[in-house]
Design a protein around this motif. Structure first.
Motif, PDB file in Angstrom:
ATOM      1  N   ALA A 142      37.436  14.244  20.600  1.00  0.00           N
ATOM      2  CA  ALA A 142      37.963  13.623  21.814  1.00  0.00           C
ATOM      3  C   ALA A 142      38.890  14.607  22.499  1.00  0.00           C
ATOM      4  CB  ALA A 142      38.714  12.344  21.476  1.00  0.00           C
ATOM      5  N   ILE A 143      38.584  14.934  23.737  1.00  0.00           N
ATOM      6  CA  ILE A 143      39.448  15.829  24.509  1.00  0.00           C
ATOM      7  C   ILE A 143      40.211  14.964  25.491  1.00  0.00           C
ATOM      8  CG2 ILE A 143      39.458  17.758  26.116  1.00  0.00           C
ATOM      9  CD1 ILE A 143      36.686  18.450  24.615  1.00  0.00           C
ATOM     10  N   ILE A 144      41.527  14.910  25.287  1.00  0.00           N
ATOM     11  CA  ILE A 144      42.329  13.943  26.038  1.00  0.00           C
ATOM     12  C   ILE A 144      43.545  14.623  26.651  1.00  0.00           C
ATOM     13  CG2 ILE A 144      41.584  11.953  24.693  1.00  0.00           C
ATOM     14  CD1 ILE A 144      44.056  12.217  23.022  1.00  0.00           C
ATOM     15  N   LYS A 188      44.680  20.644  27.484  1.00  0.00           N
ATOM     16  CA  LYS A 188      44.332  19.325  26.952  1.00  0.00           C
ATOM     17  C   LYS A 188      44.557  19.357  25.452  1.00  0.00           C
ATOM     18  CE  LYS A 188      42.598  17.686  30.727  1.00  0.00           C
ATOM     19  NZ  LYS A 188      43.076  16.505  31.381  1.00  0.00           N
ATOM     20  N   GLU A 189      44.439  18.209  24.833  1.00  0.00           N
ATOM     21  CA  GLU A 189      44.541  18.130  23.382  1.00  0.00           C
ATOM     22  C   GLU A 189      43.209  17.611  22.835  1.00  0.00           C
ATOM     23  OE1 GLU A 189      48.165  17.717  22.025  1.00  0.00           O
ATOM     24  OE2 GLU A 189      47.580  17.657  19.931  1.00  0.00           O
ATOM     25  N   MET A 190      42.724  18.260  21.774  1.00  0.00           N
ATOM     26  CA  MET A 190      41.466  17.800  21.175  1.00  0.00           C
ATOM     27  C   MET A 190      41.751  17.152  19.829  1.00  0.00           C
ATOM     28  SD  MET A 190      37.849  19.668  20.747  1.00  0.00           S
ATOM     29  CE  MET A 190      38.080  20.905  19.515  1.00  0.00           C
ATOM     30  N   LEU A 191      41.253  15.955  19.642  1.00  0.00           N
ATOM     31  CA  LEU A 191      41.337  15.283  18.343  1.00  0.00           C
ATOM     32  C   LEU A 191      39.983  15.358  17.680  1.00  0.00           C
ATOM     33  CD1 LEU A 191      43.206  11.927  19.147  1.00  0.00           C
ATOM     34  CD2 LEU A 191      44.188  14.134  18.626  1.00  0.00           C
ATOM     35  N   ARG A 193      38.092  22.323  31.571  1.00  0.00           N
ATOM     36  CA  ARG A 193      37.931  21.725  32.886  1.00  0.00           C
ATOM     37  C   ARG A 193      36.652  20.905  32.881  1.00  0.00           C
ATOM     38  NH1 ARG A 193      36.279  26.976  36.468  1.00  0.00           N
ATOM     39  NH2 ARG A 193      34.240  27.316  35.564  1.00  0.00           N
ATOM     40  N   GLY A 194      36.546  20.066  33.863  1.00  0.00           N
ATOM     41  CA  GLY A 194      35.374  19.192  33.921  1.00  0.00           C
ATOM     42  C   GLY A 194      34.616  19.398  35.207  1.00  0.00           C
ATOM     43  N   ARG A 195      33.955  18.326  35.644  1.00  0.00           N
ATOM     44  CA  ARG A 195      33.167  18.382  36.877  1.00  0.00           C
ATOM     45  C   ARG A 195      33.975  18.832  38.079  1.00  0.00           C
ATOM     46  NH1 ARG A 195      30.152  12.822  36.845  1.00  0.00           N
ATOM     47  NH2 ARG A 195      32.317  12.210  36.821  1.00  0.00           N
ATOM     48  N   GLU A 196      35.294  18.490  38.063  1.00  0.00           N
ATOM     49  CA  GLU A 196      36.132  18.782  39.226  1.00  0.00           C
ATOM     50  C   GLU A 196      36.533  20.248  39.279  1.00  0.00           C
ATOM     51  OE1 GLU A 196      36.930  16.516  36.905  1.00  0.00           O
ATOM     52  OE2 GLU A 196      36.123  14.742  37.879  1.00  0.00           O
ATOM     53  N   MET A 197      36.141  21.026  38.268  1.00  0.00           N
ATOM     54  CA  MET A 197      36.460  22.461  38.193  1.00  0.00           C
ATOM     55  C   MET A 197      37.959  22.698  38.228  1.00  0.00           C
ATOM     56  SD  MET A 197      33.495  24.139  38.295  1.00  0.00           S
ATOM     57  CE  MET A 197      33.464  25.618  39.245  1.00  0.00           C
ATOM     58  N   GLY A 198      38.711  21.970  37.432  1.00  0.00           N
ATOM     59  CA  GLY A 198      40.143  22.184  37.378  1.00  0.00           C
ATOM     60  C   GLY A 198      40.881  21.346  38.403  1.00  0.00           C
ATOM     61  N   ILE A 199      42.052  21.781  38.762  1.00  0.00           N
ATOM     62  CA  ILE A 199      42.885  21.029  39.700  1.00  0.00           C
ATOM     63  C   ILE A 199      43.224  21.924  40.879  1.00  0.00           C
ATOM     64  CG2 ILE A 199      45.108  19.903  40.034  1.00  0.00           C
ATOM     65  CD1 ILE A 199      45.186  19.283  37.115  1.00  0.00           C
ATOM     66  N   THR A 200      43.150  21.385  42.077  1.00  0.00           N
ATOM     67  CA  THR A 200      43.659  22.109  43.231  1.00  0.00           C
ATOM     68  C   THR A 200      44.927  21.408  43.700  1.00  0.00           C
ATOM     69  OG1 THR A 200      41.381  22.543  43.820  1.00  0.00           O
ATOM     70  CG2 THR A 200      43.049  23.095  45.446  1.00  0.00           C
TER      71      THR A 200
END
Lengths: 113, 145
Positions: A8-10, A56-59, A38-45
């Protein structure tokens, strides 16, 4: 007994909430690691600045097959952040949950399978 | 092909590396992780005489309803001021190998890392469907050798 690995990447700030929710369902064993992604949004602008990797944190949790569905829904509902008017809405960046197969699991202390 | 994920104590990493090298395992990916086991972390009790260091999860287990009575003589340990150790630092190894090498690696990992105490770690074996060597484009078993 076959098992599954849940990755889980949270969000960092929702980690504690997710862990507490899992504890309530008697899931204590897990491995945590800091990752960036990053996801579909390609990071944050943010304004004119673009961040292509977001921390992020991965469990990582290994569970028997029959416990997986429950655990995934627990993580999902605990990691979902809401907006002011819609507490269960969810936002981009809440994370992903991946489930993969595990064929064998060994406890090093005892050597049992 | 299989992916071996091993989570081990940080002070056993060097010995593990050496042992794996001696059985011909060269490619390993290490990462620093924190984790806990089914005991939900452990409590370190200060020992007034300074003789033994004890790792006990009983009080934590009672709090969480795993065991009913932590004062049962079976579990009893004199604790004056307890330190709760939740997630502890561990090292995670990821090794991609051919199927026939798996048992030998498991044996080695288990032998080197076993101290008999809680927290020795876990080994998971996962199926891997394909592998590529980026430099040459080789795939499958060839990419692993």
């Amino acid at each position: 007994m076959s098992m599954k690995l849940i990755r889980a990447i949270i969000r960092n700030e929702s980690t504690q909430r997710v862990i507490e929710a899992l504890e309530k369902n008697s899931i204590y064993a897990m491995t945590r690691m800091n990752v960036t992604g990053r996801g579909r949004e390609m990071g944050i602008t943010h304004g004119s600045i673009r961040y292509t990797e977001v921390p992020k944190e991965m469990l990582m949790i290994v569970l028997p097959d029959d416990a997986v569905t429950k655990a995934v829904s627990v993580i999902e509902s605990a990691a979902r952040t809401g907006t002011k008017n819609h507490p269960a809405a969810g936002n981009p960046g809440d994370g992903k949950i991946f489930v993969t197969d595990v064929e064998e699991s060994h406890t090093i202390r005892t050597g049992e399978k | 092909m299989k992916e071996i994920i091993a989570i081990i104590r940080t002070d056993h990493v060097e010995a593990t590396k050496g042992a794996l090298e001696s059985i011909g395992v060269k490619g390993i990916t290490f990462s620093h992780v924190i984790g806990r086991g089914k005991q939900g972390g452990t409590i370190q009790a200060p020992d007034p005489e300074g003789t033994v260091r004890r790792d006990v999860g009983v009080y934590l287990m009672q709090q969480r309803g795993i065991i009913r009575d932590a004062n049962d003589p079976k579990y009893h340990v004199p604790v004056h001021k307890e330190i709760e150790l939740g997630f502890l630092p561990k090292k995670m190894l990821m090794i991609a190998v051919n199927d026939d090498e798996v048992p030998r690696i498991i044996d080695t990992l288990t032998q080197i890392n076993r101290s008999g105490q809680q927290g020795d770690g876990k080994i998971f074996i996962c199926p891997m469907t394909d592998a590529f060597r980026i430099r040459t484009g080789e795939r499958g078993n060839k990419a692993l050798t």
